[in-house]
Design an enzyme around this catalytic site. Structure first.
Site, PDB file in Angstrom:
ATOM      1  CG  ASP A  20      -1.843  -1.220   1.233  1.00 26.21           C
ATOM      2  OD1 ASP A  20      -2.271  -1.670   0.160  1.00 26.21           O
ATOM      3  OD2 ASP A  20      -2.081  -1.743   2.342  1.00 26.21           O
ATOM      4  CG  HIS A  50      -1.780  -1.939  -7.449  1.00 30.85           C
ATOM      5  ND1 HIS A  50      -0.846  -2.290  -8.379  1.00 30.85           N
ATOM      6  CD2 HIS A  50      -1.445  -2.569  -6.321  1.00 30.85           C
ATOM      7  CE1 HIS A  50       0.013  -3.121  -7.832  1.00 30.85           C
ATOM      8  NE2 HIS A  50      -0.328  -3.313  -6.581  1.00 30.85           N
TER       9      HIS A  50
HETATM   10  P1  GTP Z   1      -0.649  -2.899  -2.867  1.00 36.24           P
HETATM   11  O1  GTP Z   1      -0.157  -3.697  -4.023  1.00 36.24           O
HETATM   12  O2  GTP Z   1      -1.995  -3.356  -2.393  1.00 36.24           O
HETATM   13  O3  GTP Z   1       0.387  -2.964  -1.809  1.00 36.24           O
HETATM   14  O4  GTP Z   1      -1.002  -1.310  -3.208  1.00 36.24           O
HETATM   15  P2  GTP Z   1      -0.277   0.062  -3.638  1.00 36.24           P
HETATM   16  O5  GTP Z   1       1.154   0.084  -3.267  1.00 36.24           O
HETATM   17  O6  GTP Z   1      -0.574   0.329  -5.081  1.00 36.24           O
HETATM   18  O7  GTP Z   1      -1.014   1.170  -2.771  1.00 36.24           O
HETATM   19  P3  GTP Z   1      -2.574   1.512  -2.588  1.00 36.24           P
HETATM   20  O8  GTP Z   1      -3.081   2.040  -3.877  1.00 36.24           O
HETATM   21  O9  GTP Z   1      -3.281   0.404  -1.917  1.00 36.24           O
HETATM   22  O10 GTP Z   1      -2.480   2.668  -1.472  1.00 36.24           O
HETATM   23  C1  GTP Z   1      -1.868   3.889  -1.687  1.00 36.24           C
HETATM   24  C2  GTP Z   1      -2.859   5.027  -1.425  1.00 36.24           C
HETATM   25  O11 GTP Z   1      -2.158   6.243  -1.443  1.00 36.24           O
HETATM   26  C3  GTP Z   1      -3.909   5.161  -2.514  1.00 36.24           C
HETATM   27  O12 GTP Z   1      -5.082   5.653  -1.935  1.00 36.24           O
HETATM   28  C4  GTP Z   1      -3.306   6.193  -3.471  1.00 36.24           C
HETATM   29  O13 GTP Z   1      -4.257   6.909  -4.225  1.00 36.24           O
HETATM   30  C5  GTP Z   1      -2.606   7.091  -2.489  1.00 36.24           C
HETATM   31  N1  GTP Z   1      -1.391   7.775  -2.967  1.00 36.24           N
HETATM   32  C6  GTP Z   1      -0.332   7.282  -3.672  1.00 36.24           C
HETATM   33  N2  GTP Z   1       0.631   8.213  -3.779  1.00 36.24           N
HETATM   34  C7  GTP Z   1       0.187   9.305  -3.123  1.00 36.24           C
HETATM   35  C8  GTP Z   1       0.743  10.599  -2.854  1.00 36.24           C
HETATM   36  O14 GTP Z   1       1.876  10.917  -3.212  1.00 36.24           O
HETATM   37  N3  GTP Z   1      -0.040  11.466  -2.111  1.00 36.24           N
HETATM   38  C9  GTP Z   1      -1.286  11.136  -1.668  1.00 36.24           C
HETATM   39  N4  GTP Z   1      -1.969  12.037  -0.964  1.00 36.24           N
HETATM   40  N5  GTP Z   1      -1.822   9.936  -1.911  1.00 36.24           N
HETATM   41  C10 GTP Z   1      -1.105   9.041  -2.611  1.00 36.24           C
HETATM   42  P1  IMP Z   2      -3.230 -12.618   2.153  1.00 39.71           P
HETATM   43  O1  IMP Z   2      -2.201 -12.185   1.164  1.00 39.71           O
HETATM   44  O2  IMP Z   2      -4.632 -12.220   1.782  1.00 39.71           O
HETATM   45  O3  IMP Z   2      -3.100 -14.089   2.463  1.00 39.71           O
HETATM   46  O4  IMP Z   2      -2.950 -11.858   3.543  1.00 39.71           O
HETATM   47  C1  IMP Z   2      -1.779 -12.060   4.298  1.00 39.71           C
HETATM   48  C2  IMP Z   2      -1.305 -10.754   4.922  1.00 39.71           C
HETATM   49  O5  IMP Z   2      -0.829  -9.872   3.881  1.00 39.71           O
HETATM   50  C3  IMP Z   2      -2.406  -9.963   5.637  1.00 39.71           C
HETATM   51  O6  IMP Z   2      -1.799  -9.259   6.705  1.00 39.71           O
HETATM   52  C4  IMP Z   2      -2.887  -8.967   4.575  1.00 39.71           C
HETATM   53  O7  IMP Z   2      -3.468  -7.833   5.149  1.00 39.71           O
HETATM   54  C5  IMP Z   2      -1.566  -8.651   3.890  1.00 39.71           C
HETATM   55  N1  IMP Z   2      -1.719  -8.230   2.477  1.00 39.71           N
HETATM   56  C6  IMP Z   2      -1.938  -9.042   1.404  1.00 39.71           C
HETATM   57  N2  IMP Z   2      -1.970  -8.338   0.273  1.00 39.71           N
HETATM   58  C7  IMP Z   2      -1.751  -7.043   0.618  1.00 39.71           C
HETATM   59  C8  IMP Z   2      -1.636  -5.831  -0.137  1.00 39.71           C
HETATM   60  O8  IMP Z   2      -1.723  -5.802  -1.358  1.00 39.71           O
HETATM   61  N3  IMP Z   2      -1.392  -4.702   0.579  1.00 39.71           N
HETATM   62  C9  IMP Z   2      -1.235  -4.726   1.921  1.00 39.71           C
HETATM   63  N4  IMP Z   2      -1.327  -5.831   2.671  1.00 39.71           N
HETATM   64  C10 IMP Z   2      -1.587  -6.984   2.020  1.00 39.71           C
HETATM   65 MG    MG Z   3      -3.006  -1.696  -1.808  1.00 38.10          MG
END
Ligand code: GTP
Ligand code: IMP
Ligand code: MG
Length: 339
Positions: A20, A50
């Site tokens: 995240d 994402h």
């Molecule tokens: P996973 O593969 O699930 O780990 O996700 P991810 O790394 O793509 O991140 P995800 O989109 O779940 O969470 C990031 C959050 O931050 C989202 O709500 C984005 O829109 C937000 N975001 C990303 N970059 C920025 C930034 O520079 N500023 C702000 N305010 N929000 C951001």
């Molecule tokens: P699972 O991948 O659903 O088996 O979850 C295992 C652990 O990884 C839990 O703590 C989830 O919250 C975490 N997790 C899995 N995928 C993500 C992701 O994309 N972003 C953040 N946490 C994740």
């Molecule tokens: Mg995410």
């Protein structure tokens, strides 16, 4: 160091903490700025969420790669990734990327029984999984009992030899972005077992997921948020109370599960170790606008307040890598590119 990183023919984007970090946003920016021919998604599967914000519209993607924002970019899902056909087809509709998306026949399929198993017992209670069926599906895959994408008629139009297409693009001198999911410290190998996801999710594994060998990679971008979040169970150094996280504006809610993400300050030690494990060549620091509201929407480093520059300089010094990308908002273009 800044300015020396320019050629980006094969770039891997992975997360330096617990996921995240904003990989979706960084990948979407890079496919546009590098005009990538291919965006190839590795990682576990639809447990990822994402977020891409384009022209004010928020997309929450769990299967389709974030490269859809560039109309020239082909979106591919590598054989290492687990696919939920329903989510995949729904996201094709939402993103309008149908003609440009493919998945490998060797992707394993998440079935209702996997989701059911993931939503009870120790997976739910002890690990706090996302309940998306990925762990049980990977278990079936290891047992050689998983159903494969090539067996699903609805997926037939999207079948592509993903390793071949990605390597063909590289051979042709095109730019390729490899999109990782989850984060270094929830990797099955590099996180604190058992509070981890069901596969390795670091850079080498992500390349393997899409069929790219280590000699082909040019850049590894390690994405770290300006503070650390973790969703699900397991230790989090320096964890703030939920009230304190809210006070600082660091309260976030999971893209997939809606759960409040636990929060802690930036952790230099974890970032440095993640840089090592992933072989990172550069850092992207996201959400600088949350830490320093004056950074909101800023696109030139000159306009960044001194206190925020000091924060970035400390990271560069302690991790030993340049911070090339700085997130200043959720939008694809809300970024400072220092390359
Ligand atoms: P996973 O593969 O699930 O780990 O996700 P991810 O790394 O793509 O991140 P995800 O989109 O779940 O969470 C990031 C959050 O931050 C989202 O709500 C984005 O829109 C937000 N975001 C990303 N970059 C920025 C930034 O520079 N500023 C702000 N305010 N929000 C951001
Ligand atoms: P699972 O991948 O659903 O088996 O979850 C295992 C652990 O990884 C839990 O703590 C989830 O919250 C975490 N997790 C899995 N995928 C993500 C992701 O994309 N972003 C953040 N946490 C994740
Ligand atoms: Mg995410």
């Amino acid at each position: 160091m800044i300015g020396s990183v320019r050629s980006m023919s094969c770039t891997v984007v992975v997360d330096g903490f617990y996921g995240d970090g904003g990989k979706g946003k960084i990948v979407s920016y890079l496919v546009v700025s590098e005009d990538a021919a291919v965006c190839a998604r590795g990682g576990v599967g639809p447990n990822a969420g994402h977020t891409v914000v384009k022209d004010g519209v928020k997309y929450k993607l769990r299967m389709v790669p974030c490269g859809f924002v560039n109309e020239r970019t082909i979106q591919l899902i590598g054989p290492g990734v687990l696919v939920n056909p329903e989510i995949f087809l729904k996201e094709i509709d939402e993103t309008g990327t149908g003609g440009r998306v493919g998945l490998d026949p060797q992707c394993a399929i998440i079935e209702p029984k996997h989701i059911e198993l993931d939503r009870k017992g120790h997976l739910k209670e002890k690990i706090g999984t996302t309940g998306t069926g990925t762990g049980p599906c990977n278990a079936d895959r290891a047992m050689r009992t998983a159903k494969m994408a090539r067996e699903i008629p609805e997926l037939e139009p999207y079948m592509k030899d993903v390793p071949q297409l990605v390597n063909d693009a590289l051979d042709g001198g095109e730019n390729v972005i490899i999109e990782g999911t989850q984060g270094t410290y929830i990797s099955l190998y590099h996180g604190g077992y058992p509070y981890v996801t069901s596969n390795d999710v670091c850079a080498a594994a992500t390349c393997s997921d899409v069929g790219v060998g280590p000699t082909r990679v040019d850049e590894v971008v390690l994405v770290c948020k300006a503070y650390v979040t973790r969703v699900g169970e397991g230790p989090l150094e320096g964890e703030l109370s939920s009230e304190e996280a809210k006070r600082r504006g660091w309260d976030e809610y999971g893209t997939v599960t809606g759960r409040q993400r636990r929060a802690a300050p930036f952790n230099h030690r974890l970032a440095k170790r993640a840089a090592m494990i992933n072989g990172a060549t550069q850092l992207a620091i996201t959400k600088m606008d949350i830490l320093y509201p004056q950074c909101k929407g800023v696109s030139s480093y000159d306009d960044v307040p001194e206190v925020a520059k000091a924060f970035i300089a400390e990271i560069e010094e302690k991790v030993g890598l340049p911070v090339t990308l700085v997130g200043t908002g959720p939008g694809v273009e809300e970024i400072i590119d220092r390359r």
